[in-house]
Design an enzyme around this catalytic site. Structure first.
Site, short mmCIF file in Angstrom:
data_model
loop_
_atom_site.label_atom_id
_atom_site.label_comp_id
_atom_site.label_asym_id
_atom_site.label_seq_id
_atom_site.Cartn_x
_atom_site.Cartn_y
_atom_site.Cartn_z
N GLU A 22 0.84 -1.20 0.00
CA GLU A 22 0.00 0.00 0.00
C GLU A 22 0.87 1.25 0.00
O GLU A 22 1.85 1.32 0.75
CB GLU A 22 -0.91 0.00 1.23
CG GLU A 22 -1.97 1.10 1.19
CD GLU A 22 -2.88 1.03 2.42
OE1 GLU A 22 -4.08 1.33 2.26
OE2 GLU A 22 -2.41 0.70 3.51
N GLY B 188 5.08 -0.77 10.87
CA GLY B 188 3.72 -0.79 11.38
C GLY B 188 3.02 -2.10 11.12
O GLY B 188 3.46 -3.16 11.55
N ALA B 189 1.91 -2.03 10.39
CA ALA B 189 1.15 -3.22 10.04
C ALA B 189 0.40 -2.93 8.75
O ALA B 189 0.17 -1.77 8.40
CB ALA B 189 0.18 -3.59 11.16
N MET B 190 0.03 -3.98 8.04
CA MET B 190 -0.63 -3.83 6.75
C MET B 190 -1.75 -4.85 6.61
O MET B 190 -1.55 -6.05 6.83
CB MET B 190 0.39 -3.99 5.62
CG MET B 190 -0.21 -3.93 4.23
SD MET B 190 -1.07 -2.36 3.95
CE MET B 190 -2.31 -2.88 2.77
N GLU B 191 -2.94 -4.34 6.21
CA GLU B 191 -4.18 -5.11 6.29
C GLU B 191 -4.42 -6.03 5.10
O GLU B 191 -5.56 -6.18 4.63
CB GLU B 191 -5.36 -4.14 6.40
CG GLU B 191 -5.61 -3.25 5.19
CD GLU B 191 -4.94 -1.89 5.25
OE1 GLU B 191 -5.34 -0.98 4.50
OE2 GLU B 191 -3.98 -1.74 6.03
N HIS C 271 -7.33 -2.53 14.75
CA HIS C 271 -7.33 -1.62 13.60
C HIS C 271 -7.23 -2.42 12.30
O HIS C 271 -8.03 -2.23 11.37
CB HIS C 271 -6.14 -0.66 13.73
CG HIS C 271 -6.00 0.30 12.59
ND1 HIS C 271 -6.33 1.64 12.70
CD2 HIS C 271 -5.55 0.14 11.32
CE1 HIS C 271 -6.09 2.24 11.55
NE2 HIS C 271 -5.62 1.34 10.69
N GLU C 272 -6.24 -3.31 12.23
CA GLU C 272 -6.03 -4.04 10.97
C GLU C 272 -7.17 -5.00 10.67
O GLU C 272 -7.56 -5.17 9.52
CB GLU C 272 -4.70 -4.78 11.03
CG GLU C 272 -3.48 -3.91 11.25
CD GLU C 272 -3.35 -2.77 10.25
OE1 GLU C 272 -3.77 -2.95 9.08
OE2 GLU C 272 -2.84 -1.70 10.63
N HIS D 74 -10.06 -3.41 9.03
CA HIS D 74 -9.84 -3.23 7.59
C HIS D 74 -10.34 -4.42 6.77
O HIS D 74 -10.56 -4.28 5.56
CB HIS D 74 -8.35 -3.06 7.30
CG HIS D 74 -7.83 -1.68 7.47
ND1 HIS D 74 -8.42 -0.59 6.89
CD2 HIS D 74 -6.73 -1.21 8.14
CE1 HIS D 74 -7.73 0.50 7.20
NE2 HIS D 74 -6.70 0.16 7.96
N GLU E 93 -8.95 4.29 6.70
CA GLU E 93 -8.13 4.52 7.89
C GLU E 93 -8.90 5.18 9.04
O GLU E 93 -8.68 4.86 10.20
CB GLU E 93 -6.89 5.34 7.52
CG GLU E 93 -6.01 4.69 6.47
CD GLU E 93 -5.49 3.32 6.89
OE1 GLU E 93 -5.59 2.95 8.07
OE2 GLU E 93 -4.97 2.60 6.00
#
Length: 890
Positions: free
Chosen positions: A166, A299-302, A335-336, A339, A358
């Site tokens: 992303e 961080g993190a990615m969904e 959070h993820e 998503h 977001e």
């Protein structure tokens, strides 16, 4: 490596097939209800040819980092054409054919546009075709596309590869239509060494040996999704799983760390059930993996079905983590996982609506934390996120939540506090305005209508209005379609025994001192405003448009505007009500007291109030007040300390700050008797770190004593204090201590421990030690993920910004090669906000690399304004602050 038995594999295949059929049926239904126009969606690629499905085979070389691959893309040609254009970066095209070799394409690439154009001798007829592309891409050493991570283990350094795509980096792995509106199905096959485990979006459907040492791993096709949600992770990995209503939840780690994933696994299981109910659409994939990556990105990615996390954001080890670390781990998982619906199931049509992803995920994460762990008081303690958004939104370089995005470089700039935290604050305000049940009903309608498709902000407003029977488009649009922070000016006057309250709107602005630029244009909002007496229930809640007047209790009553602090706006009180509020401060609910403190500091920053008014407010605070209130105070005092670096006002400001914060630390003590997971533990750590930065001799000495004891016996220092104590030791380090910190970092194989010691070493204020840290960033010893943060820490906490800037300029090309384009576009402008003077602003304005993309130019403009604002605060606030301190002698 988990390898299913044959009967389990057959059951898995049946589940995948059933899910796929359901997805196709729902997708067909959803397409009929789409209200966005695909043809008019912003983007760079033509829409004459669109992908339907990809079958991709990759053979990553873990040593050379080459990435050969072959893909077959089923495409739909919407009108006859001789050319089609798709995205590709750093890719060599070997062979491109159409319809089993009926035509061969000539390929031309445009590196700047990140596209490849395929030209055919004969026009492609309208309808379905099969496009076969053989290519070689590359595995990056920086965290975009498919990237490599070298990480330490007890058996030496090992390597894995993972992906982070992303907003627009799937094009670095395989040629594709890399824009969110081009949804398609992805069927992945990878050829990898037999001892490695591969994780993708969907379950593995089969493995077969290839040659002596390799195997081919096939994954089930994904549902229709955007290309940026594709995921692949390959390495010496382990997986622990649990069942959540028929969905397999997994936590994937490097070898020996699955036990540290237990909290994450348990959290994901209960979150999935809660989200299934809230959204009214069950998670549709057969599995969901949470993948711990020990480097590459921070961080993190969904990714749908395979969320990647920087290892320290997912794993919890009671031997090295403070108990309070569970809060951050739960929040990022929540959070993820949100998503999986907002972003993956329903995707914004273009990056101008990124906030639909977001903002909602941020809101839902806090809502979930409040649901499962009310003792964390997540809305109250997460107050800083809204404050950051409002401070940025008050500037000339702000942008609407819903903003135009020209290209991929500008899309990167949209991942900011306005998109995330203003979006979150707006959603919370709208939920409060509509009512929790009506709001949820609207979200369910929105999900059902747009599942497996794309949507716009207007689609959401229609669904909410339909469910609530209440118009909100005007309210919402006034916050999403224009930038800026509302200011509600509140004045009270007495009419006999009755008090009258007058409200009027203005625009809250933080601008550089003495700027020659034209004033920011006025704005008008529709603002839900709750009003009531301190400590009481709202006696009125109005939709403020322009101005309003009302009765407000008896003469002299303390009246609070934005009661409960749900609204996204600032409040400026007149002198009468301000005095009444100051007297009533102890009787306020914590969130209202916090709101008054935060708005008071913001008014000083905006030049609408003198520092003396803020300091008088701080004098009225109780040392026993809530952590959230003191965290806000710590933030403002730390800002004054930063601004006063190398200035004559600093000793007075530091003495004042210590006089405010030491009584709070004395109250909570170094060794509390309460839970290790309470707000006092977090406040204690924050106070120790801040007082160490402020040069409190007693705190520094105690931190050094405890660190020395820790070196003799690690159990002597509680995990709750390790970050704070190590930080203070790092700030004040001499060469021997610095070397010991680096030795501890090099010895550890635990990511959060390594980061603790490396960042502490980078905080050293000795210039020679700062030079040693900067040199370390070029050696390959540090995880590339943390190199930008280490350089920034040398500049900020280590207070060596000029030394660090000289280093960045001298080594820019080497750093850029290691860090990738985000270092050029984002890091350099953000780094320069360590300065407050016009000379350094001019250096940034003249730094050509950061102006090479439109996204970079956006970041430079924001940084230049930030530098100018800081310079104005130095000249306007510091002198007034030090004068007040001299008179009032802390």
């Amino acid at each position: 490596m988990n390898k299913p038995a044959s009967h389990l594999k057959r059951a898995l295949l049946r589940r995948v097939a059933t899910a796929a059929a359901l997805l196709l049926a729902m997708a067909a239904s959803a397409r009929a209800e789409q209200t966005f126009s695909f043809d008019h969606t912003p983007g760079k690629l033509p829409k004459t040819v669109v992908p339907v499905s990809y079958a991709i085979e990759l053979t990553p070389d873990m040593t050379s980092l080459a990435l050969p691959g072959v893909e077959t893309v089923e495409i739909e040609v919407r009108q006859p054409t001789r050319q089609l254009t798709l995205n590709a970066v750093s890719t060599t095209f070997t062979d491109v054919t159409l319809d089993d070799g009926a035509q061969r394409a000539e390929v031309t690439t445009d590196a700047a546009a990140q596209t490849a154009t395929l030209s055919f001798a004969q026009p492609l007829a309208a309808g379905r075709h099969r496009l076969r592309i053989a290519f070689t891409a590359q595995i990056n050493r920086f965290g975009t596309g498919l990237f490599s991570v070298d990480y330490p283990t007890r058996d030496g350094t090992k390597r894995l590869i993972s992906s982070k795509l992303e907003p627009a980096d799937a094009r670095r792995i395989f040629p594709c239509w890399d824009e969110p509106a081009f949804k398609a199905s992805f069927a992945l096959t990878v050829v990898i060494p037999r001892h490695l485990l591969a994780v993708g979006n969907m379950p593995v459907t089969g493995e077969q040996p290839v040659g002596d040492n390799l195997k081919k791993v096939a994954f089930a096709p994904t549902p229709k999704m955007s290309s940026y949600l594709f995921v692949l992770t390959v390495g010496e990995l382990e997986r622990v799983t649990a069942d959540a209503g028929g969905v397999t939840i997994g936590v994937v780690t490097t070898e020996g760390k699955t036990g540290q994933g237990r909290f994450a696994l348990d959290s994901a299981v209960k979150l999935l059930a809660w989200y299934n109910d809230y959204f009214g659409v069950k998670y549709p994939l057969p599995k969901l993996d949470l993948i711990a990556v020990p480097g590459g990105f921070g961080g993190a990615m969904e990714n749908w079905g395979g969320i990647t996390f920087f290892e320290s954001r997912l794993l919890f080890d009671p031997a090295t983590n403070a108990e309070t670390a569970r809060r951050g781990i739960f929040a990022i998982i929540a959070h993820e996982m949100a998503h999986m619906w907002f972003g993956d199931l329903v995707t914004m049509a273009w990056w101008d609506n990124l906030w639909l992803n977001e903002g909602f995920a941020s809101w839902m994460a806090t809502k979930a934390s409040a649901q499962f762990y009310p003792q964390w008081q997540s809305w109250l303690n997460g107050y800083g996120a809204k404050q950051l958004a409002m401070s940025l939104d008050a500037r000339r370089t702000s942008h609407p939540i819903q903003q135009p995005i020209a290209d991929h470089s500008e899309a990167v700039t949209a991942f900011d506090a306005i998109t995330y935290s203003k979006g979150q604050a707006l959603i919370r305000m709208l939920e409060n305005y509509l009512g929790e049940q009506a709001f949820r009903d609207g979200i369910r309608k929105y999900m059902a209508a747009h599942a497996y498709g794309n949507s716009t902000t207007a689609d959401l407003w229609r669904a909410l209005e339909s469910a609530a029977g209440k118009t909100i488009t005007g309210v919402a649009a006034s916050f999403t379609e224009q930038d800026g922070v509302p200011l509600v000016v509140a004045r009270t006057d007495c009419d006999g025994a009755v008090q009258r309250l007058t409200l009027r709107q203005d625009r809250f602005v933080i601008a550089p001192l003495g700027t020659d630029a034209a004033p920011l244009p006025p704005r008008s909002w529709q603002i839900p405003v709750a009003i009531g007496p301190v400590g009481g229930r709202p006696f009125d809640e109005i939709l403020l448009q322009g101005s309003a007047e009302m009765a407000a209790g008896g003469c002299g009553d303390a009246i609070k505007v934005n009661l409960g602090d749900i609204g996204y706006f600032r409040v400026e009180y007149g002198p009468k009500n301000r005095g009444a509020l100051l007297s009533a401060l102890p009787r306020m609910q914590v969130n209202d007291r916090l709101n008054v403190v935060a708005d008071s500091w913001a008014l000083v920053q905006a030049g609408r109030a003198e520092p003396a008014t803020y300091f008088a407010l701080l004098d009225a605070l109780d040392p026993a007040d809530h952590r959230a209130v003191w965290d806000q105070v710590i933030s403002s005092l730390a800002a004054l300390n930063r601004l006063s670096r190398d200035r004559a006002e600093r000793p007075a400001i530091q003495a004042y700050a210590r006089s405010k914060l030491r009584p709070v630390l004395d109250r909570v003590g170094w060794d509390g008797a309460g839970s290790a997971d309470d707000d006092t533990a977090l406040l204690r750590a924050s106070l120790i770190s801040t007082l160490g930065d402020l040069g409190d001799a007693t705190v520094v000495a105690e931190a050094k004593r405890r660190f020395a004891a820790f070196l003799e016996d690690p159990n002597a220092l509680p995990t709750a204090l390790r970050d704070a104590v190590t930080h203070v030791v790092g700030v004040t380090a001499d060469r021997a201590t610095y070397d010991r910190l680096l030795a501890l970092a090099r010895k550890s194989t635990v990511t959060n421990e390594r980061l603790r010691y490396y960042y502490a070493a980078a905080s050293a204020r000795d210039p020679e030690l700062a030079r040693a840290t900067l040199a370390l960033t070029l050696t390959g010893e540090l995880p590339e993920t943390i190199v930008p943060g280490i350089i920034s820490t040398v500049a900020s906490t280590g207070e060596q910004p000029q030394l660090a800037w000289d280093f960045v300029r001298q080594n820019f090309e080497a750093l850029l090669a290691k860090q990738g384009p985000n270092f050029r576009d984002g890091f350099v402008p953000n780094f320069m906000t360590n300065f407050t003077d016009a000379a350094h602003a001019a250096e940034l304005a003249a730094f050509a690399p950061s102006h090479s993309t439109s996204g970079g130019r956006v970041m430079v403009a924001r940084a230049l304004e930030s530098i100018a604002i800081s310079g104005g605060l130095v000249s306007r606030v510091l002198t007034a602050a030090s004068d007040w301190i001299r008179v009032h002698k802390p």
